[in-house]
Design an enzyme around this catalytic site. Structure first.
Site, mmCIF file in Angstrom:
data_model
loop_
_atom_site.group_PDB
_atom_site.id
_atom_site.type_symbol
_atom_site.label_atom_id
_atom_site.label_comp_id
_atom_site.label_asym_id
_atom_site.label_seq_id
_atom_site.Cartn_x
_atom_site.Cartn_y
_atom_site.Cartn_z
ATOM 1 N N GLU A 52 -73.618 2.749 -55.968
ATOM 2 C CA GLU A 52 -74.719 3.642 -55.585
ATOM 3 C C GLU A 52 -75.756 2.787 -54.883
ATOM 4 O O GLU A 52 -76.085 1.693 -55.339
ATOM 5 C CB GLU A 52 -75.361 4.308 -56.814
ATOM 6 C CG GLU A 52 -74.425 5.244 -57.541
ATOM 7 C CD GLU A 52 -75.007 5.822 -58.838
ATOM 8 O OE1 GLU A 52 -76.237 5.851 -58.999
ATOM 9 O OE2 GLU A 52 -74.200 6.227 -59.686
ATOM 10 N N GLU A 99 -72.261 4.471 -66.044
ATOM 11 C CA GLU A 99 -73.418 4.283 -66.931
ATOM 12 C C GLU A 99 -73.102 4.477 -68.421
ATOM 13 O O GLU A 99 -73.730 5.296 -69.071
ATOM 14 C CB GLU A 99 -74.525 5.262 -66.517
ATOM 15 C CG GLU A 99 -75.177 4.938 -65.192
ATOM 16 C CD GLU A 99 -76.208 3.831 -65.285
ATOM 17 O OE1 GLU A 99 -76.469 3.365 -66.408
ATOM 18 O OE2 GLU A 99 -76.722 3.422 -64.238
ATOM 19 N N GLU A 121 -69.529 9.429 -69.035
ATOM 20 C CA GLU A 121 -70.886 8.884 -68.921
ATOM 21 C C GLU A 121 -71.610 9.188 -70.217
ATOM 22 O O GLU A 121 -71.964 10.324 -70.488
ATOM 23 C CB GLU A 121 -71.655 9.451 -67.719
ATOM 24 C CG GLU A 121 -73.094 8.930 -67.738
ATOM 25 C CD GLU A 121 -73.883 9.085 -66.447
ATOM 26 O OE1 GLU A 121 -73.269 9.326 -65.390
ATOM 27 O OE2 GLU A 121 -75.124 8.962 -66.512
#
Ligand code: IPT
Length: 974
Positions: A503, A433, A390
């Site tokens: 998510e 991300e 990430e």
């Protein structure tokens, strides 16, 4: 200048260097029979990796983060932003570096064997020295690093092992996950030995047809393989056969190697018991590597689950079934030990998840402790295994930075090589991300070639176009997408991939509004398959209030009721003196830091119910088996009929024999009494057998159906008991220390604050409305009070009519909200009682906390809960303790005296020890002083909770509109 070449090379600022001297990952488990090196190690914390090591040693427990063990370097929490402002791959010169040392004595019996050091996890760079000699480097804070030390450690002799752990590195830019920053060795350290001739890897493929294929790789420490080695294996007593076609093809294609041995074993297990999350059937596999004389050189044990995963059209199938993914994102976390978690900790996490209906985990955002996957195999949970990538703060720059290419492929491939044999893992994830770049495609390419048996996902690729995520995702896995967008995509005709949100439903504070609406849409819409709630843990670290230090391993312990031990609090961002931090955003789990389930867990449990009550028809109650793979024989039921008059009737239930998806009508278990008012029938469903995750009798759901509506009743006036109000028009009552007034304010939830609502409400002055009485009129025994509540931009007109009735005082209320107040938290009455009324009994939804958009898991019934237990101690104090759909309630003392309230219709009620302003003003629980009386809210309307701290707000049916609101209630003394 240091003469140590490992330090001189500065590997902490070299992204190209992912490791040196580190062995490849494999799926041969070496934990058993190893020499554990956990315990106290000599330790010193240097200000930078190139600072000189001194003679000044303290000690640390391994495994453990030094940030939680009495050093000057404390935990820090940031979400997206990096904790420092240097650009990748650079890091600040001030870079805490832990030097761990211990002496090891190598048994003489290890002579002639391979000796391997395994460091379970070190963050973020590990440098290894033996007796001062550099032997290895590794990165990736969440995977083990192994080093062959055969030539370095001498059997029968003592050596000094030094592990130097550098906290900030080029790799930190790839580990910018939303969690606490720590430093240390966070998983176990051990030494193991093997014969020079050893299994280098074992790859198991087990299909739902019963076909089993085991591929082995064999190596010898000296390089050249000896003649005549061979492999044997058994699965549950059945002998596997050598795949001769495989051997022949290798020979024909000149693939037989002098230094890499390959062998394949096969069998088919007849009538195989297949593995699914509902039926986690495992078989024991033993693989043996033999020398030419038949003696065993190496053995590897595996637990095998026979199952298939595939994507067909836009459906993700497990064993041919389109399964719903009822997932949660889980970090390795513990409030005392940070990222160091034990077998018992992990087991307890998964047991909680199973009991509350979850069937899947995303290992957000890195490979979890290896034990986690063993437990998921055993208890039955699907896993999306995520690589430790990430680069959030510099996502775009890093995704295409060739200096980091190696790290992407290394992290993904090492995870896959470690975890590939777990049946629980159904999907690989390339990370979180990190934008989308060529580095992702490189990792995806390796993965697709190496493991064609599982899909892979990556949100950063899929978000660009759900229908066409490219090479890096087989699943449309958005985060926090509004459910309408998901439904629209599924109905658009353009959907090509299963849609499973990686998510959704952000669980920060008092949250998860509209979860049931999400699931109603998911279940009704082909193409939608579920998602992973963000997240399992509230990452509060137990902190001593006296000196602000982490309580650590030897800390005060955990109470188990969600509240930190006396003299302690749950720390969140900023509490360790960090100036750069992201506050309470670290507390966004479905369990509190001591694993106490938040009320949303009951909501989830009901949404995930394996057995549903569909409806009540003339032929009886229609039940549905809502599972994918099993019958109902593991469940037992009990009927409960709750009547508004206070009665609860109960009867055993006989559950029908239903296959997955089937329905059947069963007769109404009770003769419905003619009287008694509103009637609700509940099927309390619990486990019938002793399961690995629940003893018999554990409730798994309580589906409910209404059998009769409430009859309308009219209170009879009783003129002989006058109502008393004071000069301000405030009700005077012996049980009340504060009269009922109008309330439009709730202590902002995290969603209210971060979603921008609370700032608006404050701007309107709703937190400090000024009441002015306009008139007090008496008409016979009835008193009418008109008042105005002024905010900064508008005035609310409020009327209260007090009428004495047979049972007490009828309070009829009306509030007229100006157009400006177009979306408020609540409209209702608030009053405070005398001390001593410590028990709440009610007829309505419960027993746990519920709100208008989070009330699917709280069945209507008669509930009783001590007032002190009504409140949920969300980390940052906020609105809490509400109960939805309350019809009537009493608040009483030990002598059963007290007050009773009957509501005109089901309303949101809360009874706590705190005024909204008490909660609004506090940052942590230890700052709150409970009042001795009760603060009671009765709401005509209460705004839904939504999830606006990260994701969609609540939806329009749960908003409180401006205009006229009316409600009435009767107050009586018991
Ligand atoms: C998303 C992250 O993936 C997760 O780690 C966590 O930060 C979560 O949000 C919020 O708590 S990313 C966010 C910028 C949408």
């Amino acid at each position: 200048m240091t003469r140590d070449p490992l330090i001189a090379l500065r590997p902490w600022e070299s992204p190209e260097v992912t490791s040196w001297g580190r062995l490849p990952m494999c799926a041969v488990d070496r934990r058993s029979g190893a020499m554990p090196l956990d315990g106290r190690w000599r330790f010193q914390l240097l200000p930078a990796p190139d600072s000189p090591v001194t003679g000044d040693w303290a000690s640390q427990h391994v495994p453990g983060a030094w940030t939680l063990q009495d050093t000057w370097d404390l935990p820090q929490y940031t979400n997206v932003r990096m904790p420092f402002d240097t650009f990748p791959p650079a890091v600040p010169a001030a870079d805490p570096t832990g030097v761990y040392e211990r002496d090891v004595r190598i048994p003489a019996a290890w002579a002639g064997r391979r000796i391997v050091l395994q460091v379970g996890a070190a963050e973020s760079v590990l440098l290894v020295h033996v007796d001062g000699r550099p032997v290895g480097v590794s990165k990736d804070s969440h995977l083990a690093a192994e080093f062959d030390l055969s030539g370095v450690l001498r059997p029968g002799e003592r050596s000094t092992l030094r592990l130097t752990v550098v906290k900030w590195s080029d790799a930190t830019h790839l580990e910018d996950q939303d969690q606490w920053w720590h430093g240390g060795i966070t998983r176990s350290v051990l030494l193991y030995t093997t014969d020079p001739l050893h299994l280098a890897d074992v790859t198991v493929r087990a299909r739902r047809s019963g076909e089993l294929r085991v591929d082995c790789r064999v190596r010898h420490a000296a390089g050249a393989l000896p003649e005549g080695w061979y492999i044997s294996g058994e699965v549950d007593g059945r002998t596997l056969t050598q795949d001769e076609d495989f051997d022949r093809a290798n020979a024909e294609d000149e693939r037989v190697s002098a230094f890499l041995g390959e062998a394949r074993l096969l069998t088919t297990v007849p009538e195989v018991r297949t593995w699914t999350a509902e039926t986690p059937e495992l078989y024991e596999l033993t693989v043996r590597l033999h020398r030419a004389d038949g003696t065993v050189a190496d053995t590897s044990h595996h637990r095998v689950g026979f199952r298939d995963v595939e994507i067909v059209g836009r459906d993700l199938l497990v064993n041919g079934e389109r399964v719903f993914i009822r997932g949660v994102n889980r970090h390795d976390f513990h409030p005392l030990t940070g990222r160091t978690v034990t077998y018992d900790d992990m087991r307890a996490d998964l047991v909680v998840l199973k009991r509350f209906g979850f069937n899947a985990i995303r290992t957000a955002h890195y490979p979890n402790d290896p034990v986690l996957y063993d437990l998921a195999d055993e208890l039955g949970l699907y896993v999306v295994d995520e690589a430790d990538i990430e680069s959030h703060d510099h996502a775009h720059e890093i995704a295409d930075d060739p200096r980091y290419l190696n790290a992407f492929v290394d992290r993904v491939s090492r995870m896959v090589l470690r975890d590939k044999n777990h049946p629980s893992i159904i999907v690989w994830s390339l990370g979180n991300e990190s934008d989308y770049g060529a580095n992702h495609d490189a990792a995806a390419g390796w993965l697709r070639r190496h493991d064609p048996t599982r899909p892979l996902q990556y949100e950063g690729a899929a978000k660009l176009d759900w229908a066409d995520p490219g090479l890096a995702s087989d699943i449309a896995c958005p985060m926090y997408a509004p459910i309408e967008d998901c439904v629209a995509h599924a109905l658009s005709g353009k959907q090509t991939k299963p849609l499973i949100q990686c998510e959704y439903s952000h669980a920060m504070g008092n949250s998860n509004g509209t979860l049931a609406d999400h699931w109603a849409a998911i279940e009704a819409t082909p193409g939608l398959q579920g998602g992973f709630i963000w997240e399992f843990w509230d990452h509060g670290i137990l902190q001593r209030v006296s000196d602000g230090r982490p309580a650590g391993r030897a800390g005060a312990g955990l109470h188990g009721n969600g509240v930190a031990a006396p003299g302690h609090r749950w720390a969140y961002g900023g509490d360790f003196g960090e100036t750069v931090h992201d506050g309470a955003f670290i507390a966004d789990g479905v369990v509190l830091p001591d694993r106490t389930p938040k009320p949303v867990m009951y909501e989830h449990r009901e949404i995930a119910a394996p057995l549903r009550v569909e409806c009540y028809k003339h032929e009886g109650i229609v039940l549905r088996n809502h599972q994918h793979f099993r019958g109902l024989d593991w469940l037992t039921g009990r009927w409960e009929l709750a009547l508004a008059d206070g009665r609860t009737l109960s009867a055993p239930a006989v559950l029908p024999d239903l296959r997955p998806g089937e329905t059947a009508a069963v007769p109404l278990p009770f003769e419905l009494p003619r009287d008694g008012g509103e009637a609700w029938l509940t099927l309390r469903v619990s486990t019938a057998e002793d399961l690995p995750w629940a003893p018999p009798g554990t409730e798994v759901c309580a589906p409910q159906v209404r059998l009769r509506l409430a009859p309308r009743t009219v209170a009879e006036p009783a003129a002989d008991r006058p109502v008393q109000v004071d000069a301000e028009g405030l009700l005077v009552h012996p049980l009340l220390i504060a009269a009922p007034t109008l309330s439009l304010w709730r202590a902002p939830t995290d969603n209210d604050e971060l979603g921008g609502l609370a700032p608006r409400w404050r701007a309107w002055g709703l937190d400090a409305l000024v009441r002015k009485v306009v008139s007090v009129q008496r008409d016979a025994s009835r008193v009418t009070v008109l008042a105005e509540y002024a905010g900064t931009v508008g005035v609310v007109r409020h009327r209260q009519v007090f009428t004495p009735v047979e049972s007490g005082i009828l309070v009829d209320e009306q509030a007229e909200l100006p157009e400006e107040f177009d979306d408020v938290a609540r409209v209702g009455s608030v009053f405070e009682t005398v001390a001593g009324l410590d028990l709440l009994e009610w007829f309505g939804q419960g027993p746990w906390e519920s709100y208008p958009d989070r009330s699917a898991g709280a069945p209507v019934g008669h509930h009783r809960v001590p007032v002190d237990e009504l409140f949920t101690p969300y980390l940052r104090p906020q609105e809490s303790g509400g109960r939805h759909g309350v019809r009537h309630f009493t608040l009483s003392g030990p002598d059963a005296t007290g007050l009773g309230v009957v509501l005109d219709e089901p309303r949101q009620v809360s009874v706590t020890r705190y005024r909204a302003e008490d909660l609004t003003g506090a940052a942590h629980h230890d700052e709150l002083k409970p009042r001795s009386g009760c603060v009671v809210h009765i709401d005509a309307a209460h705004r839904g909770l939504g999830t606006a701290s990260c994701g969609p707000d609540t939806s329009s049916p749960y908003l409180v509109p401006p205009g006229v609101h009316r409600w009435s209630w009767t107050l009586r003394s018991l």
